[in-house]
Design an enzyme around this catalytic site. Structure first.
Site, PDB file in Angstrom:
ATOM      1  N   VAL A  73     -16.477  -5.559   8.026  1.00 19.95           N
ATOM      2  CA  VAL A  73     -17.332  -4.375   8.188  1.00 19.95           C
ATOM      3  C   VAL A  73     -17.563  -3.613   6.878  1.00 19.95           C
ATOM      4  O   VAL A  73     -18.344  -2.666   6.850  1.00 19.95           O
ATOM      5  CB  VAL A  73     -16.798  -3.405   9.271  1.00 19.95           C
ATOM      6  CG1 VAL A  73     -16.744  -4.062  10.628  1.00 19.95           C
ATOM      7  CG2 VAL A  73     -15.448  -2.815   8.877  1.00 19.95           C
ATOM      8  N   ASN A  76     -15.066  -0.697  16.498  1.00 22.62           N
ATOM      9  CA  ASN A  76     -13.651  -0.674  16.871  1.00 22.62           C
ATOM     10  C   ASN A  76     -12.718  -1.099  15.730  1.00 22.62           C
ATOM     11  O   ASN A  76     -11.535  -0.744  15.751  1.00 22.62           O
ATOM     12  CB  ASN A  76     -13.452  -1.610  18.079  1.00 22.62           C
ATOM     13  CG  ASN A  76     -12.002  -1.849  18.404  1.00 22.62           C
ATOM     14  OD1 ASN A  76     -11.318  -0.951  18.883  1.00 22.62           O
ATOM     15  ND2 ASN A  76     -11.497  -3.050  18.114  1.00 22.62           N
ATOM     16  N   TYR A 105      -5.424   7.438   7.044  1.00 17.31           N
ATOM     17  CA  TYR A 105      -5.864   7.038   8.395  1.00 17.31           C
ATOM     18  C   TYR A 105      -6.450   8.236   9.134  1.00 17.31           C
ATOM     19  O   TYR A 105      -7.544   8.170   9.706  1.00 17.31           O
ATOM     20  CB  TYR A 105      -4.670   6.456   9.143  1.00 17.31           C
ATOM     21  CG  TYR A 105      -4.971   5.933  10.532  1.00 17.31           C
ATOM     22  CD1 TYR A 105      -5.662   4.737  10.693  1.00 17.31           C
ATOM     23  CD2 TYR A 105      -4.545   6.622  11.668  1.00 17.31           C
ATOM     24  CE1 TYR A 105      -5.931   4.241  11.963  1.00 17.31           C
ATOM     25  CE2 TYR A 105      -4.805   6.128  12.933  1.00 17.31           C
ATOM     26  CZ  TYR A 105      -5.492   4.933  13.078  1.00 17.31           C
ATOM     27  OH  TYR A 105      -5.764   4.446  14.339  1.00 17.31           O
ATOM     28  N   ALA A 149      -7.623  11.077   7.902  1.00 17.73           N
ATOM     29  CA  ALA A 149      -8.863  11.556   7.280  1.00 17.73           C
ATOM     30  C   ALA A 149     -10.027  10.647   7.652  1.00 17.73           C
ATOM     31  O   ALA A 149     -11.137  11.119   7.947  1.00 17.73           O
ATOM     32  CB  ALA A 149      -8.695  11.617   5.762  1.00 17.73           C
ATOM     33  N   SER A 150      -9.780   9.346   7.659  1.00 14.90           N
ATOM     34  CA  SER A 150     -10.870   8.412   8.000  1.00 14.90           C
ATOM     35  C   SER A 150     -11.318   8.614   9.442  1.00 14.90           C
ATOM     36  O   SER A 150     -12.516   8.595   9.748  1.00 14.90           O
ATOM     37  CB  SER A 150     -10.420   6.962   7.785  1.00 14.90           C
ATOM     38  OG  SER A 150      -9.461   6.569   8.752  1.00 14.90           O
ATOM     39  N   ILE A 158      -1.425   3.438  22.058  1.00 11.97           N
ATOM     40  CA  ILE A 158      -1.883   2.345  22.930  1.00 11.97           C
ATOM     41  C   ILE A 158      -1.074   1.092  22.613  1.00 11.97           C
ATOM     42  O   ILE A 158      -0.873   0.750  21.435  1.00 11.97           O
ATOM     43  CB  ILE A 158      -3.398   2.074  22.720  1.00 11.97           C
ATOM     44  CG1 ILE A 158      -4.215   3.379  22.859  1.00 11.97           C
ATOM     45  CG2 ILE A 158      -3.885   1.012  23.713  1.00 11.97           C
ATOM     46  CD1 ILE A 158      -4.161   4.065  24.203  1.00 11.97           C
TER      47      ILE A 158
HETATM   48  P1  NAD Z   1      -5.801  -4.201  16.197  1.00 10.60           P
HETATM   49  O1  NAD Z   1      -5.127  -4.406  14.885  1.00 10.60           O
HETATM   50  O2  NAD Z   1      -5.450  -5.100  17.312  1.00 10.60           O
HETATM   51  O3  NAD Z   1      -7.393  -4.251  16.013  1.00 10.60           O
HETATM   52  C1  NAD Z   1      -8.053  -3.891  14.841  1.00 10.60           C
HETATM   53  C2  NAD Z   1      -8.899  -5.072  14.423  1.00 10.60           C
HETATM   54  O4  NAD Z   1      -9.725  -4.676  13.319  1.00 10.60           O
HETATM   55  C3  NAD Z   1      -8.051  -6.272  13.951  1.00 10.60           C
HETATM   56  O5  NAD Z   1      -8.375  -7.414  14.715  1.00 10.60           O
HETATM   57  C4  NAD Z   1      -8.468  -6.451  12.493  1.00 10.60           C
HETATM   58  O6  NAD Z   1      -8.506  -7.805  12.062  1.00 10.60           O
HETATM   59  C5  NAD Z   1      -9.853  -5.823  12.504  1.00 10.60           C
HETATM   60  N1  NAD Z   1     -10.276  -5.449  11.156  1.00 10.60           N
HETATM   61  C6  NAD Z   1      -9.522  -4.902  10.172  1.00 10.60           C
HETATM   62  N2  NAD Z   1     -10.258  -4.775   9.051  1.00 10.60           N
HETATM   63  C7  NAD Z   1     -11.491  -5.254   9.341  1.00 10.60           C
HETATM   64  C8  NAD Z   1     -12.687  -5.402   8.591  1.00 10.60           C
HETATM   65  N3  NAD Z   1     -12.747  -5.039   7.290  1.00 10.60           N
HETATM   66  N4  NAD Z   1     -13.771  -5.944   9.198  1.00 10.60           N
HETATM   67  C9  NAD Z   1     -13.708  -6.322  10.496  1.00 10.60           C
HETATM   68  N5  NAD Z   1     -12.607  -6.221  11.256  1.00 10.60           N
HETATM   69  C10 NAD Z   1     -11.512  -5.691  10.668  1.00 10.60           C
HETATM   70  O7  NAD Z   1      -5.538  -2.699  16.613  1.00 10.60           O
HETATM   71  P2  NAD Z   1      -5.885  -1.891  17.955  1.00 10.60           P
HETATM   72  O8  NAD Z   1      -4.670  -1.150  18.300  1.00 10.60           O
HETATM   73  O9  NAD Z   1      -6.542  -2.764  18.956  1.00 10.60           O
HETATM   74  O10 NAD Z   1      -6.925  -0.848  17.344  1.00 10.60           O
HETATM   75  C11 NAD Z   1      -8.325  -0.909  17.570  1.00 10.60           C
HETATM   76  C12 NAD Z   1      -8.918   0.397  17.101  1.00 10.60           C
HETATM   77  O11 NAD Z   1      -8.329   1.487  17.830  1.00 10.60           O
HETATM   78  C13 NAD Z   1      -8.676   0.706  15.619  1.00 10.60           C
HETATM   79  O12 NAD Z   1      -9.808   1.337  15.073  1.00 10.60           O
HETATM   80  C14 NAD Z   1      -7.502   1.673  15.657  1.00 10.60           C
HETATM   81  O13 NAD Z   1      -7.488   2.519  14.526  1.00 10.60           O
HETATM   82  C15 NAD Z   1      -7.813   2.436  16.935  1.00 10.60           C
HETATM   83  N6  NAD Z   1      -6.648   3.102  17.541  1.00 10.60           N
HETATM   84  C16 NAD Z   1      -5.580   2.392  17.986  1.00 10.60           C
HETATM   85  C17 NAD Z   1      -4.507   3.068  18.548  1.00 10.60           C
HETATM   86  C18 NAD Z   1      -3.283   2.380  19.088  1.00 10.60           C
HETATM   87  O14 NAD Z   1      -2.308   3.065  19.426  1.00 10.60           O
HETATM   88  N7  NAD Z   1      -3.266   1.063  19.207  1.00 10.60           N
HETATM   89  C19 NAD Z   1      -4.526   4.460  18.642  1.00 10.60           C
HETATM   90  C20 NAD Z   1      -5.635   5.147  18.155  1.00 10.60           C
HETATM   91  C21 NAD Z   1      -6.700   4.443  17.623  1.00 10.60           C
END
Ligand code: NAD
Length: 289
Positions: free
Chosen positions: A83, A109, A179, A181-182, A212
């Protein structure tokens, strides 16, 4: 693959390459309501360092696409896309146009938390990569997808963009300044964009998940257990104790909200930041010693 216009709604999901991730859960949930899917991920090579963050894999993405094509009456297109790479994103949009001829839903996502550290010791490249993926990546993909989203909405009357922020956007934890801030940036981006494209029937909302139950979360808890010098299980139970509903969230809890926001019933909801936290924000965080 249908070379012309897809009869189904079509959704693009970034960061869908981890079996237990939120992206995969969203894909499975949208497939249940016959949404065709472009499933994308960075698919970086796995690291052998036990504490390095891992990411989605091409094989997982392909398996998910095959599973969903078999189980639902939909088409799927798995693609390896970073991305932060505007050329790759441009190619992806061309492929979506050729394969589906429409785009109804964009789920930004993909997310990372590179090199958590106190600000005083934070590696600037870790800061930059976190901002690049979480915030700038959301902008790049959205900007590239907008013409097709608007074109589709001109025929269907609606479109959807859902950006994955985090509870960290409003309740930042120490060591996660980049994280947080983003993700705060993603909330502001969502609110500005929602006003710009409401006229096309496209709603833009952002989700603020709490803890999660994904591999990403467990990696974060592992780091926390190191910093706090506590057993992993102790750190996990302490995290759960701070969630009023008494459990970690499931990826499916997030996917259910996405499905609702993608439905016609959510036509009047835009520019919102929606907590999916089990009430976690009601409880004060504690500082690692
Ligand atoms: P995850 O690591 O399973 O999923 C994130 C995915 O993003 C990974 O598969 C990774 O390979 C992909 N990714 C990373 N850099 C990338 C790039 N440059 N281009 C394309 N893909 C890329 O984590 P998750 O827990 O399923 O998180 C999904 C989203 O939810 C994320 O944005 C995370 O910040 C957010 N989130 C997760 C939680 C949690 O507790 N799990 C809480 C709040 C927010």
């Amino acid at each position: 693959m249908n070379p012309t216009r897809s009869p189904h709604r079509v959704a693009l999901i970034t960061g869908a390459g981890r079996e237990k991730g939120i992206g995969a859960a969203i894909a499975r949930r949208l497939a249940q309501v016959n949404v065709s899917l472009i499933l994308t991920d960075l698919c970086a090579a796995p690291s052998d360092h036990p504490l390095a963050p891992q990411g989605g894999q091409w094989q997982t993405l392909q398996h998910l696409a095959d599973e969903l094509t078999r189980s639902a009456d939909i088409q799927t297109l798995p693609l390896q896309v970073d991305v932060t790479d505007r050329n790759a994103i441009g190619n992806m949009i061309e492929q979506i146009q050729a394969a589906f001829g429409r785009l109804d839903i964009l789920i930004n996502n993909a997310g990372v938390a590179v090199g958590p550290a106190p600000v005083a010791q934070m590696d600037p490249s870790a800061w930059q990569r976190t901002l690049d993926v979480n915030l700038t990546g959301t902008f790049y993909v959205t900007q590239a997808a907008l013409p097709m989203l608007i074109q589709t909405a001109s025929q269907t009357g609606r479109g959807r963009i859902i950006n994955m922020a985090s509870l960290a956007a409003t309740h930042p934890k120490p060591f996660l300044a980049a994280y947080a801030a983003s993700k705060a940036g993603v909330v502001a981006f969502t609110r500005a964009l929602a006003q710009e494209i409401a006229q096309f029937g496209i709603t833009v909302n952002t989700l603020l998940p709490g803890d999660i139950d994904t591999d990403f979360k467990h990696w974060g808890l592992q780091l926390e257990s190191m910093v706090r010098r506590q057993e992993y299980e102790e750190v996990l139970q302490a995290a759960i104790a701070q969630i009023p509903v008494g459990r970690l969230g499931k990826p499916e809890d997030v996917a259910a909200v996405v499905a609702f926001l993608c439905s016609e019933e959510a036509d009047f909801i835009t520019g919102q930041a929606i907590n999916i936290t089990g009430g976690r924000e009601l409880v004060q965080a504690t500082m690692p010693k």
